[in-house]
Motif scaffolding. Structure first.
Motif, PDB file in Angstrom:
ATOM      1  N   TYR A 284       0.857  -1.243   0.038  1.00 61.74           N
ATOM      2  CA  TYR A 284      -0.119   0.068   0.086  1.00 61.74           C
ATOM      3  C   TYR A 284       0.804   1.055  -0.017  1.00 61.74           C
ATOM      4  N   ARG A 285       0.500   2.274  -0.831  1.00 57.23           N
ATOM      5  CA  ARG A 285       1.159   3.205  -1.030  1.00 57.23           C
ATOM      6  C   ARG A 285       0.240   4.426  -1.040  1.00 57.23           C
ATOM      7  N   GLU A 286       0.400   5.473  -0.090  1.00 58.33           N
ATOM      8  CA  GLU A 286      -0.678   6.455  -0.123  1.00 58.33           C
ATOM      9  C   GLU A 286      -0.176   7.376  -1.144  1.00 58.33           C
ATOM     10  N   LYS A 287      -1.174   8.031  -1.945  1.00 55.86           N
ATOM     11  CA  LYS A 287      -1.034   8.841  -2.906  1.00 55.86           C
ATOM     12  C   LYS A 287      -2.302   9.675  -3.336  1.00 55.86           C
ATOM     13  N   ALA A 288      -2.123  10.783  -3.853  1.00 53.27           N
ATOM     14  CA  ALA A 288      -3.260  11.528  -4.109  1.00 53.27           C
ATOM     15  C   ALA A 288      -3.999  10.777  -5.371  1.00 53.27           C
ATOM     16  N   THR A 289      -5.297  10.860  -5.264  1.00 51.04           N
ATOM     17  CA  THR A 289      -6.243  10.567  -6.603  1.00 51.04           C
ATOM     18  C   THR A 289      -6.804  11.637  -7.177  1.00 51.04           C
ATOM     19  N   LYS A 290      -6.348  11.645  -8.704  1.00 49.99           N
ATOM     20  CA  LYS A 290      -6.874  12.878  -9.648  1.00 49.99           C
ATOM     21  C   LYS A 290      -8.124  12.308  -9.990  1.00 49.99           C
ATOM     22  N   ALA A 291      -9.023  13.276  -9.953  1.00 53.36           N
ATOM     23  CA  ALA A 291     -10.380  12.878 -10.601  1.00 53.36           C
ATOM     24  C   ALA A 291     -10.103  12.965 -12.226  1.00 53.36           C
ATOM     25  N   GLY A 292     -10.620  12.127 -12.887  1.00 52.53           N
ATOM     26  CA  GLY A 292     -10.781  12.152 -14.442  1.00 52.53           C
ATOM     27  C   GLY A 292     -12.078  12.178 -14.995  1.00 52.53           C
ATOM     28  N   SER A 293     -12.047  12.344 -16.195  1.00 52.25           N
ATOM     29  CA  SER A 293     -13.389  12.523 -16.807  1.00 52.25           C
ATOM     30  C   SER A 293     -14.017  10.918 -17.181  1.00 52.25           C
ATOM     31  N   ASP A 295     -14.758   9.858 -19.943  1.00 59.59           N
ATOM     32  CA  ASP A 295     -14.072   9.296 -21.247  1.00 59.59           C
ATOM     33  C   ASP A 295     -12.769   8.942 -21.083  1.00 59.59           C
ATOM     34  N   SER A 296     -12.099   9.567 -20.383  1.00 61.72           N
ATOM     35  CA  SER A 296     -10.647   8.855 -20.056  1.00 61.72           C
ATOM     36  C   SER A 296     -10.870   7.662 -19.319  1.00 61.72           C
ATOM     37  N   ALA A 297     -11.708   7.498 -18.344  1.00 61.63           N
ATOM     38  CA  ALA A 297     -11.918   6.134 -17.397  1.00 61.63           C
ATOM     39  C   ALA A 297     -12.314   5.181 -18.362  1.00 61.63           C
ATOM     40  N   LEU A 298     -12.973   5.445 -19.502  1.00 60.78           N
ATOM     41  CA  LEU A 298     -13.598   4.258 -20.236  1.00 60.78           C
ATOM     42  C   LEU A 298     -12.375   3.701 -21.281  1.00 60.78           C
ATOM     43  N   LEU A 299     -11.725   4.804 -21.896  1.00 62.57           N
ATOM     44  CA  LEU A 299     -10.478   4.564 -22.609  1.00 62.57           C
ATOM     45  C   LEU A 299      -9.325   3.858 -21.652  1.00 62.57           C
ATOM     46  N   ARG A 300      -9.094   4.152 -20.435  1.00 63.97           N
ATOM     47  CA  ARG A 300      -8.155   3.158 -19.673  1.00 63.97           C
ATOM     48  C   ARG A 300      -8.918   1.811 -19.425  1.00 63.97           C
ATOM     49  N   LEU A 395     -18.926   3.336 -26.723  1.00 63.01           N
ATOM     50  CA  LEU A 395     -18.499   2.962 -28.120  1.00 63.01           C
ATOM     51  C   LEU A 395     -17.202   3.812 -28.498  1.00 63.01           C
ATOM     52  N   LYS A 396     -17.538   5.284 -28.165  1.00 59.02           N
ATOM     53  CA  LYS A 396     -16.424   6.105 -28.502  1.00 59.02           C
ATOM     54  C   LYS A 396     -14.929   5.665 -27.797  1.00 59.02           C
ATOM     55  N   ALA A 397     -14.889   5.144 -26.796  1.00 53.16           N
ATOM     56  CA  ALA A 397     -13.706   4.831 -26.175  1.00 53.16           C
ATOM     57  C   ALA A 397     -13.160   3.503 -26.811  1.00 53.16           C
TER      58      ALA A 397
END
Length: 531
Positions: A284-293, A295-300, A395-397
């Protein structure tokens, strides 16, 4: 129990023949027969090619008393074809089948599950092997009619040889599985090993003609080498000439090797199929989580699926590697290519630019990442449908993944081509434009076909990736489209210059892309949301 498991495995292996991927229901008898005839036609064409090779080898070797060497050479080619056809199925079908956990949870001995799994690998390997061995047997009987033991042994040899194919496929599949379970990036290991195998295969294939010439120029020397290096195939060749003892030796060797491999697989099957023993425990490593859109989440998500599946990467993304290799080769041998181009008459120069575009588009067609992407959602497609995103975003992703992974190597190859052929200004602009528009077209067609003919009821990802009619249609359809564009220019060459024709092609591709994109955003999205 073993009979039921065997029947299930055979139905799964050959489900592409009798099951409609869109409805999940069995085809009509006529539909199944039509599919069977289509594949028989393809195999017949390949068989005709190997018939010519067998005919070239048979008489020269048999005339000097080396008929056994003829069978040994063709047997070696058959083994290579069988392994090539089945090795990429072995790892996934043995260890990654979706119903492994279900079957292992039942009161069924693992040895029976393994035997049923191996039957599917055996069937595929035998199917590919027979493409070579059937023409081999026909040539032998036509030129040298045999009788007695020769007839019996010659007909039994393909069945015994298929055990060699199965053994080698299992060894390669087991090695990949054993290595990948001890490493973090299993997919990368599988892809690297598979590409190494492919490179070796194509190296041998590319040098096959020169090898055959050497054999025919010195058959006695080749025979002595084969006796030492390929002893089992040497005994197989003698068995084809009617020697019972050689048939016994060859069968015993193949059976013993397979039994040994089966015992190793039996001991390691459960461990490999159910555990990741070699992976390190995550810290476990503590790190900041950045919010994403969204569309980017679906592409990942799409990218993780692609990079997490060696089967997906090798079968639908091999064009990435091929385009990069082609670009590097062009740059390395640019002086040689330039010397060849200098010999071409000046009036043919602009036609050469069209041929270059066609060659790039042919290689681009090898990437069909979008074609199985909807089917790969499987029975979990409802998860995507309940996300707080629209069907068009999902579908766009999938579309973006295809474009990102294909545009980069495609444009690098295009740049290398332009650097070598030095086109005029308008062609410098039109060649990459047509490449980009063609890449978008193939991505859109892949999604369209997969939405029209989805398969969400698979148990192994091999089915939608390798056996899906949409994948085959997109791959062959892309090549056919490029060929059709070449044929159309030939018909219109008297009224359109190469530059005007390429401009018209770019306009037509742009129009087709716009229409398909509109369909995907409307009707395609509706279909996806109701699957």
């Amino acid at each position: 129990m073993i009979k039921t498991l065997f029947k299930k495995q055979m139905m799964e292996t050959f489900s592409w023949l009798y099951r409609n991927r869109k409805t999940g229901k069995n085809r009509t008898v006529g539909g199944a027969v039509a599919f069977g005839l289509l594949y028989l036609g393809i195999f017949a064409i390949l068989g005709f090619v190997f018939y010519g090779m067998a005919e070239m080898l048979c008489q020269p070797l048999a005339d000097v008393g080396l008929g056994w060497l003829f069978f040994a050479i063709m047997g070696l080619i058959a083994v290579a074809m069988g392994v090539f056809g089945s090795v990429f199925n072995t790892y996934a079908s043995l260890y990654l089948a979706k119903d492994n956990d279900l079957l292992l949870s039942m009161p069924i001995p693992p040895s029976k599950i393994l035997a049923a799994r191996l039957s599917g690998v055996y069937a595929i390997g035998l199917m590919y092997e027979l493409i070579i061995m059937i023409p081999t047997v026909i040539v032998w009987f036509l030129r040298y009619p045999a009788e007695g033991w020769t007839v019996l042994f010659t007909l039994l040899i393909p069945l015994a040889l298929s055990l060699v194919v199965l053994t080698l496929s299992c060894v390669l599949g087991w090695l990949v599985a054993a290595i990948s379970t001890r490493l973090r990036n299993k997919s990368a290991v599988t892809v690297v090993l598979s590409l190494a195998f492919l490179a070796g295969y194509y190296y041998v294939y590319g040098n096959a003609y020169s090898m055959l010439e050497k054999i025919l120029s010195d058959p006695l020397g080749a025979g002595e080498t084969a006796k030492r290096v390929l002893y089992p195939l040497y005994q197989m060749g003698l068995a084809a000439e009617g020697k019972p003892l050689s048939m016994l030796i060859f069968t015993a060797i193949t059976a013993a090797l397979f039994l040994l491999v089966y015992l190793v697989l039996q001991r390691s099957f459960i461990g490999i199929a159910t555990a990741n023993r070699g992976t390190s425990k995550p810290k476990y490593r503590e790190k900041a989580t950045k919010a994403g859109s969204p569309d980017s989440a679906l592409l990942r998500k799409e990218l993780r699926r692609f990079t997490g599946s060696p089967t997906y990467m090798l079968n639908c993304g091999l064009g990435i590697v091929m385009m990069l290799i082609a670009a590097v080769v062009l740059l390395i041998y640019r002086d040689t290519v330039s010397e060849i181009l200098a010999l071409i008459p000046g009036g043919f120069g602009e036609v050469l630019y069209l041929m270059a575009v066609g060659a790039v588009c042919m290689m681009v067609s090898m990437n069909d990442i979008s074609a199985p992407s909807v089917s790969l959602e499987g029975k979990n497609i409802w998860l995507v449908q309940v996300y707080p995103v629209s069907g068009w975003q999902a579908l766009k992703a999938k579309l973006k993944l295809h474009l990102v992974l294909t545009l980069i190597p495609g444009l690098l190859l295009t740049a290398a081509v332009e650097y070598v052929i030095r086109p005029t200004l308008w062609f410098v602009l039109l060649i990459p434009a047509v490449t980009v528009l063609y890449i978008l077209l193939t991505a859109l067609i892949g999604l369209l076909v997969n939405l029209k003919i989805p398969n969400l009821n698979w148990t192994s990802e091999i089915v939608p990736i390798k056996q899906g009619i949409g994948v085959i249609a997109v791959l062959l359809g892309g090549w056919a489209l490029v060929a059709a564009m070449g044929g159309l220019y030939y018909a219109l060459r008297s009224i359109l210059s190469p530059l005007a024709y390429l401009g018209a092609v770019a306009a037509l591709l742009l129009l087709a892309d716009a229409l398909l994109l509109r369909w995907l955003k409307t009707r395609g999205t509706e279909i996806f949301e109701t699957l």
